[in-house]
Write an enzyme that holds these catalytic residues in place. Structure first.
Site, PDB file in Angstrom:
ATOM      1  N   ALA A  69       0.722  -1.259   0.205  1.00 24.52           N
ATOM      2  CA  ALA A  69       0.054   0.065   0.148  1.00 24.52           C
ATOM      3  C   ALA A  69       0.904   1.247  -0.120  1.00 24.52           C
ATOM      4  CB  ALA A  69      -0.794   0.083   1.135  1.00 24.52           C
ATOM      5  N   GLY A 114       0.342  -5.841   0.243  1.00 24.62           N
ATOM      6  CA  GLY A 114      -0.229  -5.789  -1.209  1.00 24.62           C
ATOM      7  C   GLY A 114       0.826  -5.978  -2.328  1.00 24.62           C
ATOM      8  N   GLU A 117       0.669  -9.573  -2.149  1.00 21.82           N
ATOM      9  CA  GLU A 117      -0.623 -10.231  -2.633  1.00 21.82           C
ATOM     10  C   GLU A 117      -0.668  -9.984  -4.038  1.00 21.82           C
ATOM     11  OE1 GLU A 117      -2.375  -7.676   0.763  1.00 21.82           O
ATOM     12  OE2 GLU A 117      -3.739  -9.388   0.845  1.00 21.82           O
ATOM     13  N   GLU A 137       1.493  -7.114   7.648  1.00 26.78           N
ATOM     14  CA  GLU A 137       0.322  -6.465   7.961  1.00 26.78           C
ATOM     15  C   GLU A 137       0.138  -6.516   9.469  1.00 26.78           C
ATOM     16  OE1 GLU A 137       0.548  -8.086   5.180  1.00 26.78           O
ATOM     17  OE2 GLU A 137      -0.431  -6.844   3.551  1.00 26.78           O
TER      18      GLU A 137
HETATM   19  N1  COA Z   1       4.338   3.805   0.259  1.00 23.46           N
HETATM   20  C1  COA Z   1       4.923   4.906   0.089  1.00 23.46           C
HETATM   21  N2  COA Z   1       6.188   5.135   0.146  1.00 23.46           N
HETATM   22  C2  COA Z   1       6.965   4.187   0.331  1.00 23.46           C
HETATM   23  C3  COA Z   1       6.622   2.749   0.602  1.00 23.46           C
HETATM   24  C4  COA Z   1       5.192   2.776   0.608  1.00 23.46           C
HETATM   25  N3  COA Z   1       4.613   1.206   0.988  1.00 23.46           N
HETATM   26  N4  COA Z   1       7.591   1.964   0.842  1.00 23.46           N
HETATM   27  C5  COA Z   1       8.701   2.838   0.894  1.00 23.46           C
HETATM   28  N5  COA Z   1       8.458   4.130   0.275  1.00 23.46           N
HETATM   29  C6  COA Z   1       9.224   5.375   0.047  1.00 23.46           C
HETATM   30  C7  COA Z   1      10.053   5.874   1.394  1.00 23.46           C
HETATM   31  O1  COA Z   1       9.022   6.638   1.957  1.00 23.46           O
HETATM   32  C8  COA Z   1      11.115   6.461   0.759  1.00 23.46           C
HETATM   33  O2  COA Z   1      10.637   7.665   0.315  1.00 23.46           O
HETATM   34  P1  COA Z   1      11.393   9.130   0.710  1.00 23.46           P
HETATM   35  O3  COA Z   1      12.634   8.937   0.326  1.00 23.46           O
HETATM   36  O4  COA Z   1      10.425  10.282   0.294  1.00 23.46           O
HETATM   37  O5  COA Z   1      11.349   9.199   2.241  1.00 23.46           O
HETATM   38  C9  COA Z   1      11.637   5.591  -0.554  1.00 23.46           C
HETATM   39  O6  COA Z   1      10.340   4.897  -0.922  1.00 23.46           O
HETATM   40  C10 COA Z   1      12.556   4.706  -0.348  1.00 23.46           C
HETATM   41  O7  COA Z   1      12.183   3.942   0.769  1.00 23.46           O
HETATM   42  P2  COA Z   1      13.361   3.822   2.117  1.00 23.46           P
HETATM   43  O8  COA Z   1      12.591   3.203   2.980  1.00 23.46           O
HETATM   44  O9  COA Z   1      14.242   4.838   2.164  1.00 23.46           O
HETATM   45  O10 COA Z   1      14.283   2.637   1.276  1.00 23.46           O
HETATM   46  P3  COA Z   1      14.764   1.240   2.101  1.00 23.46           P
HETATM   47  O11 COA Z   1      15.648   0.457   0.813  1.00 23.46           O
HETATM   48  O12 COA Z   1      15.660   1.598   3.097  1.00 23.46           O
HETATM   49  O13 COA Z   1      13.574   0.353   2.365  1.00 23.46           O
HETATM   50  C11 COA Z   1      11.438  -0.874   2.114  1.00 23.46           C
HETATM   51  C12 COA Z   1      12.619  -0.221   1.570  1.00 23.46           C
HETATM   52  C13 COA Z   1      10.477  -1.205   0.968  1.00 23.46           C
HETATM   53  C14 COA Z   1      12.024  -2.082   2.701  1.00 23.46           C
HETATM   54  C15 COA Z   1      10.985   0.016   3.238  1.00 23.46           C
HETATM   55  O14 COA Z   1      10.725   1.422   2.615  1.00 23.46           O
HETATM   56  C16 COA Z   1       9.669  -0.215   3.851  1.00 23.46           C
HETATM   57  O15 COA Z   1       9.759  -1.265   4.744  1.00 23.46           O
HETATM   58  N6  COA Z   1       8.594   0.099   3.403  1.00 23.46           N
HETATM   59  C17 COA Z   1       7.265   0.094   4.076  1.00 23.46           C
HETATM   60  C18 COA Z   1       6.672  -1.268   3.414  1.00 23.46           C
HETATM   61  C19 COA Z   1       5.459  -1.916   4.055  1.00 23.46           C
HETATM   62  O16 COA Z   1       5.395  -2.075   5.315  1.00 23.46           O
HETATM   63  N7  COA Z   1       4.543  -2.082   3.163  1.00 23.46           N
HETATM   64  C20 COA Z   1       3.431  -2.853   3.711  1.00 23.46           C
HETATM   65  C21 COA Z   1       2.120  -1.986   3.970  1.00 23.46           C
HETATM   66  S1  COA Z   1       0.981  -3.149   4.560  1.00 23.46           S
END
Ligand code: COA
Length: 264
Positions: A69, A114, A117, A137
């Site tokens: 998401a 998602g 998924e 989640e």
């Molecule tokens: N939605 C919106 N933006 C997201 C995102 C998401 N699900 N996941 C990552 N981003 C954005 C970050 O906010 C960041 O943006 P910014 O530079 O403007 O702050 C950019 O993508 C890079 O993410 P970052 O966390 O700096 O990279 P990373 O390589 O250290 O980690 C992830 C990548 C995907 C592991 C980590 O961002 C993460 O855990 N995201 C959340 C995923 C999540 O929980 N999804 C399930 C939701 S139910």
């Protein structure tokens, strides 16, 4: 090509494979409403597009297939907005799930929430060596809401699905392969898209009506009892029996040549 050329989903036709690329790398290809709709629209168009024999779904860049998401978009959501989003997942991911063309998810990086998924809606999954897969989640005090609780146990079994969903732990590509969650893992440095296209080579040469009938019968097996499923198999077989490709297969066998299927 009858697909939008701008927006968050990049669409290319490579041979008979329609490659859909989630293209929001600045947000780790997270699922905005616009992106979800674009995936559904492309799947619906591809279903009746004779130029498309199969679909590959991948993400832009080498970090993320999809981080789930869009948590930035989500911040301004009301609870009703979230409910509407769950309905959007059903309709749009459903279009991919029900696609009569084989769909392969090419996990080029993390597939979270998602994002995973969405991959579970595909018929097959392949991963780049560095990909990580998780459903985080419950750690966020919600549950997978885009089909994960229903699809994951069907693919990996109840015990493993419960482990993944309750712990939220990240599986490596090799672990996902051992669990049967992905079909293939690329060699180090090999792109997931390349692995997907390799997996599709024999499928693209195959008989489209038979492939669609097989997918429909297999998918139905999860929804109905065995007797009904066996009946559905007969109906699906019938569609292949009356196809020109079935006659071509027998002719080609007799003439000791490779069949040339036309999807008729
Ligand atoms: N939605 C919106 N933006 C997201 C995102 C998401 N699900 N996941 C990552 N981003 C954005 C970050 O906010 C960041 O943006 P910014 O530079 O403007 O702050 C950019 O993508 C890079 O993410 P970052 O966390 O700096 O990279 P990373 O390589 O250290 O980690 C992830 C990548 C995907 C592991 C980590 O961002 C993460 O855990 N995201 C959340 C995923 C999540 O929980 N999804 C399930 C939701 S139910």
């Amino acid at each position: 090509m009858p697909y939008p050329q701008t927006g968050p989903l990049r669409v290319e036709l490579e041979g008979g494979a329609l490659v859909l690329t989630l293209d929001r790398p600045e947000r780790m290809n997270a699922l905005s409403r616009e992106l979800i709709r674009a995936v559904g629209d492309a799947a619906r168009t591809a279903a009746t597009d004779d130029a498309v024999r199969a679909i590959v779904l991948t993400g832009a860049g080498d970090k993320a297939f999809c981080a789930g998401a869009d948590l930035k978009e989500r911040q301004s959501f009301t609870k009703d907005d979230v409910r509407a989003m769950l309905r959007l997942y059903r309709s749009e991911f459903g279009a991919l799930d029900r696609s009569p063309k084989p769909v392969v998810a090419a996990l080029n990086g993390v597939a979270l929430g998602g994002g995973l998924e969405l991959a579970l809606m595909c018929d097959l999954r392949v991963a780049a060596a560095g990909a990580l897969l998780a459903l985080p989640e419950t750690g966020l005090a919600i549950i997978p809401g885009a089909g994960g609780t229903q699809k994951l146990p069907r693919i990996v079994g109840e015990a493993r699905a419960k482990e993944l969903i309750l712990t939220g732990r990240r599986l490596t590509a090799d672990e996902a392969l051992a669990w049967g969650l992905v079909n293939r893992v690329g060699a180090p440095g090999q792109s997931a898209r390349e692995v997907a296209l390799q997996l599709l080579e024999p499928i693209l040469r195959g008989a489209p009506i038979a492939q669609a009938a097989a997918l429909e019968a297999i998918d139905a097996s999860f929804d109905v009892d065995l007797a009904s499923g066996l009946q559905l198999e007969i109906l699906a077989y019938e569609r292949t029996l009356v196809s020109e490709d079935r006659d071509e297969a027998l002719r080609a066998f007799g003439e000791k040549r490779t069949p040339a299927y036309r999807g008729r």
